[in-house]
Design an enzyme around this catalytic site. Sequence first.
Site, PDB file in Angstrom:
ATOM      1  N   ASP A 170      -3.413 -11.553  16.296  1.00 32.01           N
ATOM      2  CA  ASP A 170      -4.294 -12.138  17.319  1.00 32.01           C
ATOM      3  C   ASP A 170      -5.112 -11.083  18.066  1.00 32.01           C
ATOM      4  O   ASP A 170      -6.307 -11.256  18.301  1.00 32.01           O
ATOM      5  CB  ASP A 170      -3.466 -12.943  18.329  1.00 32.01           C
ATOM      6  CG  ASP A 170      -2.602 -13.998  17.662  1.00 32.01           C
ATOM      7  OD1 ASP A 170      -3.019 -14.525  16.622  1.00 32.01           O
ATOM      8  OD2 ASP A 170      -1.508 -14.279  18.187  1.00 32.01           O
TER       9      ASP A 170
ATOM     10  N   ARG B 214       8.521   5.768   3.734  1.00 30.62           N
ATOM     11  CA  ARG B 214       8.603   4.354   3.368  1.00 30.62           C
ATOM     12  C   ARG B 214       7.621   3.945   2.274  1.00 30.62           C
ATOM     13  O   ARG B 214       7.942   3.111   1.434  1.00 30.62           O
ATOM     14  CB  ARG B 214       8.364   3.486   4.606  1.00 30.62           C
ATOM     15  CG  ARG B 214       9.533   3.486   5.550  1.00 30.62           C
ATOM     16  CD  ARG B 214       9.252   2.630   6.760  1.00 30.62           C
ATOM     17  NE  ARG B 214      10.416   2.575   7.638  1.00 30.62           N
ATOM     18  CZ  ARG B 214      10.442   1.931   8.790  1.00 30.62           C
ATOM     19  NH1 ARG B 214       9.366   1.301   9.211  1.00 30.62           N
ATOM     20  NH2 ARG B 214      11.529   1.918   9.525  1.00 30.62           N
TER      21      ARG B 214
ATOM     22  N   GLU C 261      16.528   8.623   9.841  1.00 36.22           N
ATOM     23  CA  GLU C 261      15.841   7.687   8.974  1.00 36.22           C
ATOM     24  C   GLU C 261      14.875   8.436   8.064  1.00 36.22           C
ATOM     25  O   GLU C 261      14.667   9.647   8.208  1.00 36.22           O
ATOM     26  CB  GLU C 261      15.102   6.627   9.807  1.00 36.22           C
ATOM     27  CG  GLU C 261      16.043   5.742  10.607  1.00 36.22           C
ATOM     28  CD  GLU C 261      15.326   4.684  11.430  1.00 36.22           C
ATOM     29  OE1 GLU C 261      14.089   4.696  11.462  1.00 36.22           O
ATOM     30  OE2 GLU C 261      16.008   3.859  12.038  1.00 36.22           O
TER      31      GLU C 261
END
Length: 533
Positions: free
Chosen positions: A218, A285, A116
Amino acid sequence: MRQFDFVVIGSGLAGLSFARVVAQHGTVAIITKRGRADSNTAWAQGGIASVTSSEDSFELHVQDTLEAGAGLCDEAMVRSIVMEGPARIQELIELGVQFDEREMEHGERELDLGREGGHSKRRILHARDVTGREIERALLADIERSPNITMMENHMAVDLITAGKLGYATEDRCLGVYVLDEGTGDVEAIRSDRLVLATGGCGKVYLYTTNPGVATGDGVAMAWRAGANIANMEFVQFHPTCLYHPEERSFLISEAVRGEGGVLVDGRGKRFMERYHPLKELAPRDIVARAIDAEMKRSGERCVFLDITQKPADFVRERFPNIYERCLELGIDITKEPIPVVPAAHYQCGGALTDSDGRTSLRGLYAVGEVACTGLHGANRLASNSLLEAAVLGHRAAVDIVRRIPVGKNGIDVAIPEWRVGNALDVDELVVIYHNWEEIRRLMWDYVGIVRTDKRLQRASTRLRNLHREIQEFYWQHKVTTDLLELRNLATVAGLIVDCALARKESRGLHYTLDYPERDDRNYLHNTVLHRL
């Protein structure tokens, strides 16, 4: 009031890895606000990065991680996690995780490793394109065999209970957690001196995200309200390739598609990544996401396209069955036509600041997985290092908490008050919650997205302060519900992201601002740490 030796909030890879180890030492409650398999882990397509090939090395994996992290990785932390990775991978295999294999010349089989963006070698272990789901399956099967573990599904943590909140002047520490039973609407206090946050990320704070609906920040919000230190929230990773389709807003097109030869093209079918980075589609990315954003703004198009049609159709269907089938259901045959894609919020590199064993600044509170900031990712996560971190830190935190806070030695006995409803009203105007939710997500997308400016950040800050006051007033006047709690947490996390972004007057990794387009190592080669006053 129920009491457990350990409480885990979240049911992904990090939380389950922690729970299965500590269950050998005491009772464990796993609190998860949806079903047990609803987690960011279960949505992970690409795989888990680890050195398992003789053609690879720990040093190469370390250097790839440091390069992606743009100067902010903790090198010692990176090395220790990378070197511990193979042991955790072996544990997963022994638990029954079935990573893909390939047959070699003489009939032997070996792991079929993928590559990747940002990786110099093939080191991604995967189970087709549903790796996270396969890991989650095996871990849950193991958890279900433990008599010491209680799984509390459809329960949402409201707030941590600390000695400081109860007015004690001695060392502040965690004492338990208030939990909403979503079925009955009742809130109960659960006592434990050993809590771990494993709640995942905050993708739902943005309008477009690859995350599941549970990713509302959260854990970070609860840690902040409890007084734990928070770091590097400005570094939100946008995955370059989320499917662009009116019927599917959160479907990820795995980076592995580019790793296997997929190319990015514009509306005319022309490749463009060579103008942005030598690695083209396999660049880190943040660079790919900014390139797509720039191309869309330049052309006025609503998306770009990911084309893997040059690969044999059988290979595409076998390697990416989940992506192929979902796209086909939406009328896109990825073996014959390119996939429309846009960047979307994907991963938070910051979170509750921890040490190398997952300890936060609040005694008795640990954080593991995406909710934590360990120093592994720095300013930009290297692809597939997230599941690696979750497996390693989940295990480490379990070993450390058992050693530091032995079961049976709970310290002073502090009385914990039950939850009081008082004069709170039932929520009768859900439109208020939904309107504020949409406003937060829209303003974060418009003002605190892939490319930022001080002016946009200040606009976001001003509006978020007002929204936070409105939401807090609504919170104290009404009985808590899952929707209200998630809205409150989203507002808190959005504010933390903006505050961190305003504090960093440079561009680094995932934080790119037009006002300060250069990297400034002299003044900003450090974490952005927020302390609750």
